[in-house]
Design an enzyme around this catalytic site. Sequence first.
Site, mmCIF file in Angstrom:
data_model
loop_
_atom_site.group_PDB
_atom_site.id
_atom_site.type_symbol
_atom_site.label_atom_id
_atom_site.label_comp_id
_atom_site.label_asym_id
_atom_site.label_seq_id
_atom_site.Cartn_x
_atom_site.Cartn_y
_atom_site.Cartn_z
ATOM 1 N N ALA A 1 32.360 52.521 38.564
ATOM 2 C CA ALA A 1 32.394 51.760 37.311
ATOM 3 C C ALA A 1 31.198 50.818 37.368
ATOM 4 O O ALA A 1 30.425 50.850 38.336
ATOM 5 C CB ALA A 1 33.713 51.004 37.198
ATOM 6 N N ASN B 1 32.699 59.203 42.971
ATOM 7 C CA ASN B 1 33.647 58.607 42.028
ATOM 8 C C ASN B 1 34.799 59.583 41.835
ATOM 9 O O ASN B 1 34.607 60.788 41.947
ATOM 10 C CB ASN B 1 32.958 58.333 40.688
ATOM 11 C CG ASN B 1 33.810 57.453 39.796
ATOM 12 O OD1 ASN B 1 34.059 56.294 40.110
ATOM 13 N ND2 ASN B 1 34.301 58.012 38.695
ATOM 14 N N VAL C 1 36.578 49.482 43.696
ATOM 15 C CA VAL C 1 37.577 49.838 42.681
ATOM 16 C C VAL C 1 38.450 48.615 42.416
ATOM 17 O O VAL C 1 38.289 47.574 43.061
ATOM 18 C CB VAL C 1 38.444 51.047 43.120
ATOM 19 C CG1 VAL C 1 37.575 52.282 43.360
ATOM 20 C CG2 VAL C 1 39.274 50.733 44.351
ATOM 21 N N LYS C 2 39.353 48.729 41.474
ATOM 22 C CA LYS C 2 40.236 47.612 41.132
ATOM 23 C C LYS C 2 41.007 47.122 42.359
ATOM 24 O O LYS C 2 41.431 47.928 43.193
ATOM 25 C CB LYS C 2 41.254 48.049 40.073
ATOM 26 C CG LYS C 2 40.717 48.040 38.663
ATOM 27 C CD LYS C 2 41.878 47.825 37.650
ATOM 28 C CE LYS C 2 41.351 47.684 36.233
ATOM 29 N NZ LYS C 2 40.843 48.977 35.698
ATOM 30 N N SER D 1 29.769 38.209 44.207
ATOM 31 C CA SER D 1 29.741 37.475 42.951
ATOM 32 C C SER D 1 28.424 37.670 42.239
ATOM 33 O O SER D 1 27.386 37.834 42.854
ATOM 34 C CB SER D 1 29.959 35.978 43.186
ATOM 35 O OG SER D 1 29.880 35.308 41.937
ATOM 36 N N LYS E 1 35.469 33.998 48.596
ATOM 37 C CA LYS E 1 35.214 34.446 47.212
ATOM 38 C C LYS E 1 36.284 33.915 46.266
ATOM 39 O O LYS E 1 35.997 33.522 45.136
ATOM 40 C CB LYS E 1 35.157 35.977 47.135
ATOM 41 C CG LYS E 1 35.050 36.532 45.704
ATOM 42 C CD LYS E 1 33.717 36.173 45.074
ATOM 43 C CE LYS E 1 33.650 36.159 43.557
ATOM 44 N NZ LYS E 1 34.239 37.161 42.768
ATOM 45 N N HIS F 1 35.503 30.389 45.608
ATOM 46 C CA HIS F 1 34.357 30.420 44.686
ATOM 47 C C HIS F 1 34.870 30.553 43.253
ATOM 48 O O HIS F 1 34.436 29.832 42.350
ATOM 49 C CB HIS F 1 33.423 31.588 45.037
ATOM 50 C CG HIS F 1 32.436 31.943 43.952
ATOM 51 N ND1 HIS F 1 32.809 32.629 42.810
ATOM 52 C CD2 HIS F 1 31.117 31.691 43.817
ATOM 53 C CE1 HIS F 1 31.754 32.782 42.029
ATOM 54 N NE2 HIS F 1 30.714 32.226 42.613
ATOM 55 N N ASN F 2 35.778 31.469 43.036
ATOM 56 C CA ASN F 2 36.289 31.669 41.681
ATOM 57 C C ASN F 2 37.099 30.473 41.197
ATOM 58 O O ASN F 2 37.030 30.108 40.026
ATOM 59 C CB ASN F 2 37.127 32.945 41.609
ATOM 60 C CG ASN F 2 36.265 34.185 41.463
ATOM 61 O OD1 ASN F 2 35.140 34.211 41.939
ATOM 62 N ND2 ASN F 2 36.789 35.211 40.822
ATOM 63 N N GLU G 1 34.686 28.082 40.192
ATOM 64 C CA GLU G 1 34.140 28.590 38.912
ATOM 65 C C GLU G 1 35.034 28.144 37.747
ATOM 66 O O GLU G 1 34.546 27.666 36.718
ATOM 67 C CB GLU G 1 34.060 30.123 39.014
ATOM 68 C CG GLU G 1 33.723 30.879 37.753
ATOM 69 C CD GLU G 1 33.782 32.407 37.984
ATOM 70 O OE1 GLU G 1 33.165 32.885 38.957
ATOM 71 O OE2 GLU G 1 34.443 33.112 37.207
HETATM 72 C C1 6PG Z 1 31.951 36.548 39.917
HETATM 73 C C2 6PG Z 1 33.070 36.326 38.958
HETATM 74 C C3 6PG Z 1 33.841 37.595 38.789
HETATM 75 C C4 6PG Z 1 34.647 37.633 37.505
HETATM 76 C C5 6PG Z 1 35.866 36.777 37.571
HETATM 77 C C6 6PG Z 1 36.350 36.398 36.205
HETATM 78 O O1 6PG Z 1 31.935 35.801 40.882
HETATM 79 O O2 6PG Z 1 31.111 37.404 39.678
HETATM 80 O O3 6PG Z 1 33.908 35.332 39.432
HETATM 81 O O4 6PG Z 1 34.580 37.799 39.935
HETATM 82 O O5 6PG Z 1 33.838 37.284 36.446
HETATM 83 O O6 6PG Z 1 36.849 37.537 38.217
HETATM 84 O O7 6PG Z 1 37.563 35.817 36.413
HETATM 85 P P1 6PG Z 1 38.650 35.601 35.308
HETATM 86 O O8 6PG Z 1 38.765 36.864 34.514
HETATM 87 O O9 6PG Z 1 39.857 35.279 36.093
HETATM 88 O O10 6PG Z 1 38.136 34.472 34.465
#
Ligand code: 6PG
Length: 476
Positions: free
Chosen positions: A11, A32, A74-75, A128, A182, A185-186, A189
């Site tokens: 993907a 894939n 993948v997911k 990221s 990570k 990090h989110n 974010e």
């Molecule tokens: C990154 C982002 C990426 C994604 C988030 C969005 O570091 O590239 O954080 O991982 O954009 O998962 O998160 P939400 O959908 O929870 O806002």
Amino acid sequence: GTAEIGVTGLAVMGRNLARNFARHGFVTAVHNRSAAKMHSLVADHGDEGTFIGSESMADFVASLARPRKVVIMVKAGAPTDAVIDELVPLLEEGDIVIDAGNAHFPDTIRREKDLSARGLHFVGTGVSGGEEGALLGPSIMPGGTTEAYASLGPILEAISAKVDGVPCCTHVGPGGAGHFVKMVHNGIEYADMQLIAEAYDLLRQGLGASAQEIGDVFAEWNTGDLESFLIEITADVLHHTDARTGGAFVDVIADAAEQKGTGRWTVQNGLDLGVPITGIAEATFARALSGGAPQRAAAVGTLPADTQPWEVPDRDAFVDDVRKALYASKVVAYSQGFDQIAAASAEYGWDIDRGAMARIWRGGCIIRARFLNRITEAYERDRGLPLLLADPYFTAAVADGVAAWRRIVAAAALHGVPTPAFASSLAYYDGVRAERLPAALIQAQRDFFGAHTYRRVDVEGTFHTDWSGDRSEQPA
Ligand code: 6PG
């Protein structure tokens, strides 16, 4: 086989990572589940490097040089386990499986145990930077063993973002450390985004400024200490005009913020570890509030505001106050996030170098920012720094803005503008710097109704007061 690295799961993220590897001269195996995506990748981008496409997992594995390095993109969750289950029987001792998805770190810990028991390396890796980062240079946070990093690291460092020639990739620590970092990090974010949104709202409501004008303010802020990817794209978004209505684009977007779950995980873990990541938590709950349609429908037009009209006397001073409040709140959010990393590192025995984390976040990732250099410097001054806010640079930076921060949070309260992240960050700041907290009273209450005991400031030991009897104190 001859391929130096392989990617399964093509993907958009996997596809771009594969292209990034190939563009850096690595012979890249690609696979894939439905072969069409593999064929279109090779057809559209075959000229960017050397791809070896395979339709079956067995051929894909056979096309890789040993020790094989397989990136799974993948997911998160069950789809990742399914790919691992298909892949593992085909691998041999010493091969390296890299999960580059947004896995929840307890899953990574589990998978690492399973695979290492079979003689394989499992490298849970945070990546990221979205689609563009994957292609042009993401920030990469790999966990796993040092042995795996020794052969894999150079490849990941090669494709990562660079800042001043330094790769935005380093070995984070064993087991789930990479995905943990990570995750934080989110969480950061989320806090960054919420703080920016609150600043925007204050400027809009306080000044009655247009989205365009506020876009100009953010563009200006992006030339100073706040310089960052998120501030930059905020200016872009605010300057964007909606093609359909001709009005500000931000005004036609439904105001219900969604999430895929990483922020929620961060908050859950903060609770588990007992680390007050209040900025991240408020940001996560603010998304939940925005999406709470029935509650909002019941409250809009019903709950009184009882506010005064807002006349800001000095517009420039107000803009500067908001900027300072934003910066101070941002420092709190990062300080809390780094506390969480320290707590998890101690809990799980990861020995994470927080300065190195700030360094690899300087480029490629969503929270990339100028001020991350300052965080690296702070942890270089003191690797065990107990509180980022207490580093001399950050103490001075926040001290410069603390009066502005108070004015903004007070004004927001007086005028009914919700600023959960600004306000909770200031409350944290005042809490953590307080000489004495009312937690003493909470301890007394706990002892009163549950004989939960307390310690004293003047005598060693643990005590209980006989609240229902003669109120004498006994050692517990
Ligand atoms: C990154 C982002 C990426 C994604 C988030 C969005 O570091 O590239 O954080 O991982 O954009 O998962 O998160 P939400 O959908 O929870 O806002």
